[in-house]
Motif scaffolding. Structure first.
Motif, mmCIF file in Angstrom:
data_model
loop_
_atom_site.group_PDB
_atom_site.id
_atom_site.type_symbol
_atom_site.label_atom_id
_atom_site.label_comp_id
_atom_site.label_asym_id
_atom_site.label_seq_id
_atom_site.Cartn_x
_atom_site.Cartn_y
_atom_site.Cartn_z
ATOM 1 N N THR A 133 27.322 91.355 28.565
ATOM 2 C CA THR A 133 26.172 90.916 27.758
ATOM 3 C C THR A 133 24.853 90.984 28.491
ATOM 4 O O THR A 133 23.794 91.036 27.862
ATOM 5 C CB THR A 133 26.372 89.465 27.292
ATOM 6 N N LYS A 135 23.567 88.560 29.902
ATOM 7 C CA LYS A 135 22.919 87.286 29.613
ATOM 8 C C LYS A 135 23.609 86.185 30.406
ATOM 9 O O LYS A 135 24.822 86.151 30.507
ATOM 10 C CB LYS A 135 23.010 86.968 28.114
ATOM 11 N N ARG A 188 21.004 80.777 37.382
ATOM 12 C CA ARG A 188 21.662 81.136 36.120
ATOM 13 C C ARG A 188 23.153 80.879 36.265
ATOM 14 O O ARG A 188 23.737 81.125 37.311
ATOM 15 C CB ARG A 188 21.425 82.612 35.791
#
Length: 219
Positions: A133, A135, A188
């Motif tokens: 992804t 992400k 992240r």
């Protein structure tokens, strides 16, 4: 020269000498003639984590290992289970059944409380993996205490695992000294959300032995 088959927590595949303590696969993604990767990085949503030794079976890594003489699945290697989980893999039901069943049971909270079948987990993980992804959930220091041990985070291109309430820097050699999350910025979360739920529910991934020592990243 090392083969390109070592996976980092981002899910990217590298050619490095260190192999780690687990293998696994994403289907057939290599050319057995040259023992090099093809352009694709998976041919199935079932990304699994396998034991390196199983019933004495031998394979030529990235060779021809199918009964027909074809390529067979492409062997990938991980520092440990924490790394493989962060990259979006899950335990194999064939060679690691007990661990796979424990993982499925721990995932139940993500599926209305019912332990899901493997294809449902695979489809959900595929929608959450950073490798598929690109992400990753942004984190800050206020989120850190709620994260269970075994999650992996990234800051720029560096990766860190949470262990015993602190962050340990990841490298292909092992884990470095503990770091203070409060001093870090722009983190992240790499570990897929479904796997995060499994970790919160008590699934305990297996760590590389260096988690009990201090190995500086890059050494």
């Amino acid at each position: 020269m090392p083969l390109q088959n070592r996976v980092d927590p981002l899910g990217e595949i590298h050619a490095v000498a260190e192999r780690g303590i687990f293998t696994g696969n994403r289907g057939i993604i290599h050319d057995p003639e040259t023992r090099t990767l093809l352009r694709r990085r998976w041919t199935t949503k079932a990304w699994i984590i396998c034991t390196c030794e199983f019933r004495g079976r031998k394979r030529q890594v990235m060779g021809r290992n199918a009964p027909s003489g074809a390529a067979g699945w492409t062997e990938l290697f991980f520092l440990d289970e924490v790394t493989a989980l962060a990259a979006g893999h899950r335990p194999c039901f064939y060679c690691r059944r007990e661990r796979a069943e424990a993982f499925v049971a721990a995932c139940a909270a993500a599926f209305d409380g019912t332990p899901p079948k493997a294809p449902r987990i695979d489809a959900r993980l595929h929608d959450e993996r950073f490798a598929s992804t690109r992400k990753a959930l942004a984190m800050n220091s206020s989120d850190f205490d709620a994260l269970p041990d075994g999650v992996m985070l990234a800051s720029d291109r560096e990766c860190f695992a949470k262990h015993d309430g602190a962050l340990r820097r990841w490298s292909f050699d092992g884990y470095g000294k503990a770091s203070d999350f409060a001093r870090a910025e722009d983190f992240r979360l790499l570990t897929p959300r479904t796997t995060l739920i499994a970790l919160k529910a008590g699934y305990l991934p297996l760590w590389h032995p260096t988690i009990g020592t201090v190995v500086e990243s890059g050494t």
